[in-house]
Design an enzyme around this catalytic site. Structure first.
Site, short mmCIF file in Angstrom:
data_model
loop_
_atom_site.label_atom_id
_atom_site.label_comp_id
_atom_site.label_asym_id
_atom_site.label_seq_id
_atom_site.Cartn_x
_atom_site.Cartn_y
_atom_site.Cartn_z
N TYR A 42 3.89 -10.39 -6.49
CA TYR A 42 3.76 -8.94 -6.35
C TYR A 42 4.00 -8.26 -7.69
O TYR A 42 3.31 -7.31 -8.05
CB TYR A 42 4.77 -8.43 -5.31
N GLU A 79 5.67 0.61 4.96
CA GLU A 79 4.99 -0.55 5.54
C GLU A 79 4.01 -0.06 6.59
O GLU A 79 4.36 0.75 7.45
CB GLU A 79 6.02 -1.47 6.18
N ASP A 96 13.26 -9.45 0.90
CA ASP A 96 12.08 -9.65 0.07
C ASP A 96 11.74 -8.39 -0.73
O ASP A 96 11.73 -8.41 -1.95
CB ASP A 96 10.89 -10.05 0.93
N HIS A 101 11.09 -6.41 -5.13
CA HIS A 101 10.06 -5.49 -5.60
C HIS A 101 10.62 -4.13 -5.99
O HIS A 101 10.36 -3.64 -7.09
CB HIS A 101 8.99 -5.31 -4.53
#
Length: 149
Positions: A42, A79, A96, A101
């Site tokens: 990412y 999301e 995650d 990120h």
């Protein structure tokens, strides 16, 4: 010995802090830090790479990107509804996305200009930012929920 060898690892690096520490200790027994690359695909996306250019190569933006001219920066993760993944179910979206990120984006947006564009200098500039972030107590400071229709 001619040539060189590198080890590239894609996250996740363990399933929790103790397993990540154990993995790092195991790797350190055979590899130098210089030869280890821990990656997140990412963060290799063009939009993330462009943040560095926006911050440090933009002659109009760079001089005003400071606490006197920027009152706040909001990093929003949204999301799409209906997204389901076995990966997120087993590792968790917070583990995650948030710890990887969003903290990386925060670091790039808040860091001082690195000494150079060498990966180690960029890492050092990011690390300086992350060391200044107040620790969060998940039991007191976090509200997480999952909504279904």
């Amino acid at each position: 010995e001619p040539g060189w060898t590198r080890l590239v690892m894609e996250k996740p690096f363990g399933i929790d802090l103790p397993s990540a520490v154990a993995l790092n200790q195991s790797l350190a027994a055979s590899w130098t830090e210089r030869d280890l690359y821990r990656i997140d695909r990412y963060l290799g996306k063009e939009v993330i790479d462009n943040l560095l250019v926006m911050r440090f190569a933009n002659r109009l933006l760079t001089p005003i990107w400071n606490r006197e001219n920027v009152s706040n920066v909001q990093i929003i993760f949204k999301e799409p509804f209906g997204v389901q993944s076995g990966y997120f179910d087993s590792h968790g979206i917070i583990r995650d996305v948030l710890q990887n990120h969003l903290l990386q984006i925060l670091a790039v947006l808040a860091m001082d200009r690195p000494v150079s564009l060498d990966p180690e200098d960029i890492r050092d500039a990011k690390l300086k930012v992350l060391r200044q972030v107040a620790r969060v107590n998940p039991a007191q400071d976090v509200v997480a929920g999952q909504y279904t229709a």
